[in-house]
Design an enzyme around this catalytic site. Structure first.
Site, PDB file in Angstrom:
ATOM      1  N   LYS A 219       5.926 -11.155  -3.567  1.00 12.29           N
ATOM      2  CA  LYS A 219       5.414  -9.837  -3.416  1.00 12.29           C
ATOM      3  C   LYS A 219       3.670  -9.540  -3.514  1.00 12.29           C
ATOM      4  O   LYS A 219       2.625 -10.466  -3.122  1.00 12.29           O
ATOM      5  CB  LYS A 219       5.656  -9.466  -4.868  1.00 12.29           C
ATOM      6  CG  LYS A 219       5.466  -7.844  -5.190  1.00 12.29           C
ATOM      7  CD  LYS A 219       7.661  -7.822  -4.736  1.00 12.29           C
ATOM      8  CE  LYS A 219       7.722  -6.369  -4.463  1.00 12.29           C
ATOM      9  NZ  LYS A 219       9.111  -5.779  -4.855  1.00 12.29           N
TER      10      LYS A 219
ATOM     11  N   ASP B 296       8.093  -1.823  -0.433  1.00 12.16           N
ATOM     12  CA  ASP B 296       8.511  -1.259  -2.033  1.00 12.16           C
ATOM     13  C   ASP B 296       7.823   0.200  -2.438  1.00 12.16           C
ATOM     14  O   ASP B 296       7.686   1.269  -1.244  1.00 12.16           O
ATOM     15  CB  ASP B 296       8.225  -2.364  -2.702  1.00 12.16           C
ATOM     16  CG  ASP B 296       8.525  -2.389  -4.738  1.00 12.16           C
ATOM     17  OD1 ASP B 296       9.403  -3.217  -4.542  1.00 12.16           O
ATOM     18  OD2 ASP B 296       7.555  -2.082  -5.593  1.00 12.16           O
TER      19      ASP B 296
END
Ligand code: NDP
Ligand code: 2IT
Length: 449
Positions: free
Chosen positions: A130, A170
């Protein structure tokens, strides 16, 4: 859980907190997994000898960097960028990029940890990662967003690649930002490869990727309802958020006969007792994706109820699908949902329910679809985008939707297989154990590296 398991869990968490101080979200995400895994590995000494939980909770590496850029007034600005490369046990690092003013190392570490098990659940060869920055896209011009994406990628490009680490979107990062980052990456390496997913269709993107997270969450919900002898048709649903995941969750719910009575953004909640129609959803997409406006405008346009600074959870419903952000359902919210007759909570967002809230769902015996299972459809279609890029071909919408269907069905079956809890199915436990086994076996097989 046996008292000895609780002691082992406490001992493990004590060490984890000591090694990672001031990271409550990371602690929360690890605790939710460790409470299922620590009892599971007690009679599986191979995982203990290989220190699998300790290795999985320590990222392979973390890159932290400064991002310099210039705003429209000519001011020099500096933000902080991150990439957490959590695990490449079963495939190259894979996971989204978040741009939000509150992004911190803590947030991205919890997300990278969750991503690793989620990606394993899809059955596709993807490790976990991430990244992001504490850049606030709100109120920024097109030029400022492009400048930031380019400067962010100017640093990150040295650490990623189609066989190394493949970022995607995201919160605050959609097709526009992915495309600017892809443009910068391509410019720097002079190669056209699938180094990011979520690209536009004419330059390597995949059909259904935009829809995949929301559609996938509804497909998991359908599987859960069917398994328990229920139907979606006619059920009232609360959806939080109005971004990518929320929009396509609502789209699929409407298509399948669900009645969506609320959506939200970071300023408040709209309440439509009669249900949001497909036409009104198109209006919301235009508002959010093109005009980048506030949901309050919807309430004015359609005379809907609007609750400023409120989340949707006070409104009675059959089903709740949080699709905004972490810890958006407090313990009190969870209890209110249950008291109002909610029968299922399916998590489109990552870790949207606090630990006590999950305990309340499980104690009340309502259906609970945890985020790592429920929102895995997005990264699954990212995996299919990578496959199409490698093969230099594009699959049809129908083929991809069928693959998404079967991946979500398979995730449901894994939860059922590993989540048996007396007569009930504990989907949290099922998802944790099924994802863990896949990553753990790869770690063991590849040796102490
Ligand atoms: P978007 O940026 O498209 O939308 C986010 C939505 O949530 C917006 O409506 C935003 O409000 C709202 N929101 C964001 N932060 C907060 C906050 N702190 N409090 C209240 N509301 C907030 O993001 P996505 O839809 O892509 O992501 C939503 C969730 O889904 C995240 O948890 C993400 O990690 C998860 N997810 C996303 C996937 C993807 O493919 N995009 C895949 C799997 C999970 P506003 O409009 O006011 O900004
Ligand atoms: O949380 C997630 O799964 C995502 N943001 C999508 C990641 C991806 O690589 O598509």
């Amino acid at each position: 859980m046996l008292a000895t398991d609780q002691d082992r869990l406490n001992c493990f968490m004590h060490g984890l907190k000591r090694r990672n101080p001031h990271q409550p979200q990371f602690h929360q995400a690890v605790y939710e997994v460790a409470m299922d895994i620590i009892p599971f590995i007690q009679d599986r000494p191979i995982y203990q000898r290989h220190r699998v939980i300790e290795r999985l909770t320590e990222p392979d590496r973390i890159v932290i960097f400064r991002v310099n850029w210039e705003d429209d007034q000519g001011n020099f600005r500096a933000n902080r960028g991150y990439r957490i490369q959590q695990s490449n046990a079963i495939g190259p690092y894979k996971g989204g990029i978040r741009f939000h003013k509150e992004v911190s190392l803590d947030t991205l570490k919890f997300l990278a940890f969750e991503q690793t098990l989620k990606n394993a659940l899809t059955g596709l060869p993807m490790g976990g990662a991430k990244g992001g920055a504490n850049f606030n896209p709100k109120g920024k011009s097109e030029g400022e967003v492009m400048c930031f994406c380019q400067r962010f990628m100017a640093v990150l490009a040295h650490h990623i690649g189609p066989n190394t680490d493949i970022p995607a979107g995201d919160i605050g990062v959609g097709a526009r930002e992915v495309s600017y980052m892809f443009g910068q990456y391509k410019h720097m390496v002079n190669q056209f490869t699938g180094a990011l997913t979520g690209k536009g269709l004419s330059y390597g993107g995949s059909l259904i990727r935009t829809e995949a997270t929301g559609y996938g969450a509804v497909y998991l919900l359908e599987n859960m309802l069917k398994h328990h002898g229920h139907e979606l048709e006619g059920r009232t649903v609360l959806v939080s958020g109005s971004g990518n995941v929320a929009q396509y969750t609502v789209e699929k719910l409407i298509e399948l006969g669900g009645k969506v009575i609320a959506m939200s953004d970071s300023s408040g909640t709209i309440h439509e007792p009669g249900g949001i129609t497909a036409e009104k959803l198109e209006w919301i997409k235009e508002l959010k994706n093109i005009r980048r406006g506030r949901l309050e405008e919807y309430a004015e346009e359609f005379q809907a109820n609007y609750y400023p600074q409120k989340r949707p959870w006070q409104i009675p419903c059959d089903i709740a699908i949080p699709c905004a952000t972490q810890n958006e359902i407090s313990s009190e919210d969870a209890k209110t949902l249950i008291a109002n007759g909610c029968m299922a909570v399916v998590e489109g967002a990552n870790m949207p329910t606090v630990q006590e809230g999950i305990n309340a769902y499980l104690a009340a015996g309502i259906l609970y679809g945890p985020s790592k299972a429920a929102n895995a459809g997005g990264v699954a279609v990212s995996g299919l985008e990578m496959t199409q890029n490698s093969m230099r071909l594009s699959w049809s919408r129908n083929d991809l939707d069928q693959k998404l269907h079967s991946i979500m069905h398979n995730i449901h079956e894994q939860c059922v297989e590993y989540g048996q809890d007396g007569d009930d199915i504990n989907y949290r436990k099922g998802a944790n154990i099924a994802g863990f086994i896949r990553v753990a076996d790869a770690l063991v097989a590849c040796g102490n590296i």
